[in-house]
Enzyme design. Structure first.
Site, PDB file in Angstrom:
ATOM      1  N   GLY A   1      34.201 104.158  41.139  1.00  0.00           N
ATOM      2  CA  GLY A   1      35.568 104.166  41.643  1.00  0.00           C
ATOM      3  C   GLY A   1      36.239 105.522  41.616  1.00  0.00           C
ATOM      4  O   GLY A   1      37.295 105.684  42.216  1.00  0.00           O
TER       5      GLY A   1
ATOM      6  N   CYS B   1      27.413  85.860  64.136  1.00  0.00           N
ATOM      7  CA  CYS B   1      27.758  84.933  65.208  1.00  0.00           C
ATOM      8  C   CYS B   1      26.542  84.644  66.091  1.00  0.00           C
ATOM      9  O   CYS B   1      26.236  83.487  66.380  1.00  0.00           O
ATOM     10  CB  CYS B   1      28.889  85.527  66.047  1.00  0.00           C
ATOM     11  SG  CYS B   1      29.783  84.328  67.040  1.00  0.00           S
TER      12      CYS B   1
ATOM     13  N   CYS C   1      34.062  85.362  65.596  1.00  0.00           N
ATOM     14  CA  CYS C   1      33.549  86.101  64.438  1.00  0.00           C
ATOM     15  C   CYS C   1      33.669  87.597  64.683  1.00  0.00           C
ATOM     16  O   CYS C   1      33.286  88.093  65.745  1.00  0.00           O
ATOM     17  CB  CYS C   1      32.062  85.812  64.228  1.00  0.00           C
ATOM     18  SG  CYS C   1      31.688  84.206  63.554  1.00  0.00           S
TER      19      CYS C   1
ATOM     20  N   CYS D   1      30.665  80.206  67.743  1.00  0.00           N
ATOM     21  CA  CYS D   1      29.615  79.626  66.903  1.00  0.00           C
ATOM     22  C   CYS D   1      30.147  78.566  65.948  1.00  0.00           C
ATOM     23  O   CYS D   1      29.367  77.960  65.212  1.00  0.00           O
ATOM     24  CB  CYS D   1      28.872  80.718  66.128  1.00  0.00           C
ATOM     25  SG  CYS D   1      29.793  81.380  64.740  1.00  0.00           S
TER      26      CYS D   1
ATOM     27  N   CYS E   1      35.314  79.749  64.467  1.00  0.00           N
ATOM     28  CA  CYS E   1      34.939  80.685  65.538  1.00  0.00           C
ATOM     29  C   CYS E   1      34.729  79.916  66.842  1.00  0.00           C
ATOM     30  O   CYS E   1      34.065  78.880  66.868  1.00  0.00           O
ATOM     31  CB  CYS E   1      33.658  81.424  65.149  1.00  0.00           C
ATOM     32  SG  CYS E   1      32.915  82.365  66.490  1.00  0.00           S
TER      33      CYS E   1
END
Lengths: 294, 202
Positions: A34, A274, A268, A246, A243
């Site tokens: 980080g 997808c 998506c 899909c 979606c």
């Protein structure tokens, strides 16, 4: 002399000294999860803002046996993804794929793939502004000191002001996280939907900011906790509909405008996910129906 | 080969790809402490430094990184080899070194003698490359921390008895502190400053 011998690049474009410098920064970044390691970012044959940081990190770690996937907002076929993929095909002759599970290195602009990443994979983020405190405190000397002293009160004040104004935390992307209980980190402008995927991920995550000249990292199995309050816990986005292509639920969706009469669909953002689902027979309500078309 | 020419031979045969392979091994090992990586590079540094440690040096060191060497290494042909093959200068003080190399059997100085970085810039610390006998057969140590799913175990032979204490002091200074690259034969294991080491009852 063969003319093709004349103007060839070093493998993966960068010269070896640059790669060593970036590699040293990557090792330090992994050792201090980080923390933003300064590095001598080079000019790349693309403008700042087009992923020069991610490209330099990828170039420094890439080898001839790697399989590279590049995504731009989750998609394999948008400008930034296509041009960076073509760049590495040209300068490193590396194998490329659009399949998440086949890739060893995935360079990403602002999404984490829906499919769970595994231990053999490295995710490289393109980062525009690496400093999570930058919009609260413009001076680098001050933000350095704030990180040094672990003084993150200002960030909590910002989130609190969100709640005071809007009734909820209104930050939806680049949502700040705390890494291993120490450094507050900007996860790059990924939707906050993706934040939980960073937590104890099996894959190594590397972040490169070219213009701002910083590299940082999250090693595998590292705690990545989104900042929140006890009475306003962190929540990810949810979508009312699946979606349209899909039918996937619990994935991040993009809004696509269909016409000038208010028509729109939600699909998506992760195109590979997808397509994979469509190939396996999943259908949304706007999916292309081959039999009906014939 | 005579001592004079020793410095000019023994670099990478394929510098680009070998350095990349060694770096990826180091990156994986640093990201997953306790993982043992193999270094199959074709480097032959002057004795007593081993080929694997030499490969680490040529992968990471150059004119931007001053190197501290133990008295035995400093007296060998190694300074010339590093100067020729990596362009790296030798640091006279441990505090000024970006990297330090310690050959097998040499005394391991306390980590607090090396550059620790500052609270603002903890990356400005020394990385120690320490050669040891083996990763198995010694006192069992348990590793936990970032990069480790639950717990990893090593049993290194060739580290001083004081090592767990040195490391605990190093860990306490986080985010300051040194990182370790342990080399045994052609195998390598990394200990970033985040790793917590506890001595297991044998």
């Amino acid at each position: 002399m063969n003319t093709t011998d004349l103007a060839t690049y070093n493998f993966a474009y960068l010269d070896e000294q640059t790669k060593r410098m970036i590699r040293r920064a990557i090792l330090k970044a992994i050792a201090i999860p980080g923390y933003q390691v300064p590095f001598a970012s080079r000019e790349m044959p693309m403008p700042y803002g087009w992923g020069t940081g991610g490209v330099q990190v990828t170039a420094a770690i890439l080898g001839p046996d790697d399989v590279l996937k590049v995504i731009d907002q989750g998609a394999d076929d948008t400008t930034n993804a296509v041009s960076i993929r073509a760049f590495f095909q040209k300068v490193a002759n590396v194998a490329v794929t659009t399949k998440t599970r086949e890739a060893t290195i995935i360079q990403t602009r602002h999404r984490i793939p829906e499919e769970k990443l595994t231990a053999g994979q490295t995710l490289v983020y393109q980062v525009p502004i690496p400093e999570p405190l930058r919009f609260l405190e413009p001076r680098e000397t001050e933000t350095r000191k704030m990180h040094a002293l672990e003084e993150y009160g200002l960030m909590h004040v910002k989130l609190y002001e969100d709640i005071a104004k809007n009734g909820h935390i209104a930050t939806t992307y680049a949502y700040p996280v705390k890494v291993e209980g120490r450094y507050v980190m900007d996860p790059s402008p990924t939707p906050k939907f993706d934040n939980p995927k960073m937590h104890r991920s099996e894959a190594l995550q590397l972040f490169g900011a070219g213009r701002e000249k910083r590299i940082y990292a999250v090693p595998p199995y590292t705690d990545v906790v989104s900042l929140d309050f006890e009475d306003h816990p962190f929540e990810i986005q949810t979508f009312d509909k699946p979606c349209a292509l899909c039918g996937a639920k619990n994935v991040y969706l993009d809004e696509v405008v269909l016409d000038d009469r208010g028509g729109r669909m939600f699909v998506c953002s992760d195109t590979d996910h997808c397509e994979d689902r469509c190939a396996n027979g999943h259908r949304g309500h706007l999916a292309y129906n081959k039999e009906a078309a014939e | 080969m005579s001592l004079d020419t020793l410095a000019f031979a023994g670099g990478f045969q394929k510098p680009v790809f070998e350095a990349q392979a060694v770096f990826r091994t180091l990156m994986d090992c640093m990201a997953r402490p306790g993982t043992i990586g193999d270094i199959a590079a074709t480097v032959t540094p002057p004795r007593p430094l081993t080929p694997a440690a030499g490969a680490v040096a040529l992968t990471l060191c150059d004119h931007d990184t001053s190197i501290w060497l133990t008295p035995a290494l400093a007296a060998s042909a190694l300074p010339g080899w590093l100067a020729f093959n990596a362009g790296a200068a030798i640091a006279d003080e441990r505090q000024n070194a970006r990297f330090a190399f310690i050959e097998k059997g040499a005394m391991l100085p306390n980590f607090c003698l090396f550059a620790q970085g500052t609270q603002e810039y903890p990356d400005r610390s020394t990385t120690l490359v320490v050669e040891i006998e083996s990763f198995e057969g010694g006192r069992p140590l348990a590793l936990t921390g970032p990069g480790i799913r639950t717990e990893e175990g090593i049993a290194p032979v060739g580290l001083p008895d004081m090592f767990p204490q040195f490391w605990a002091e190093n860990r306490q200074k986080f985010p300051r502190g040194v990182d370790l690259i342990l080399v045994a034969g052609d195998r390598v294991l990394c200990l970033p400053r985040t790793t917590i080491i506890s001595v297991k009852e044998a």
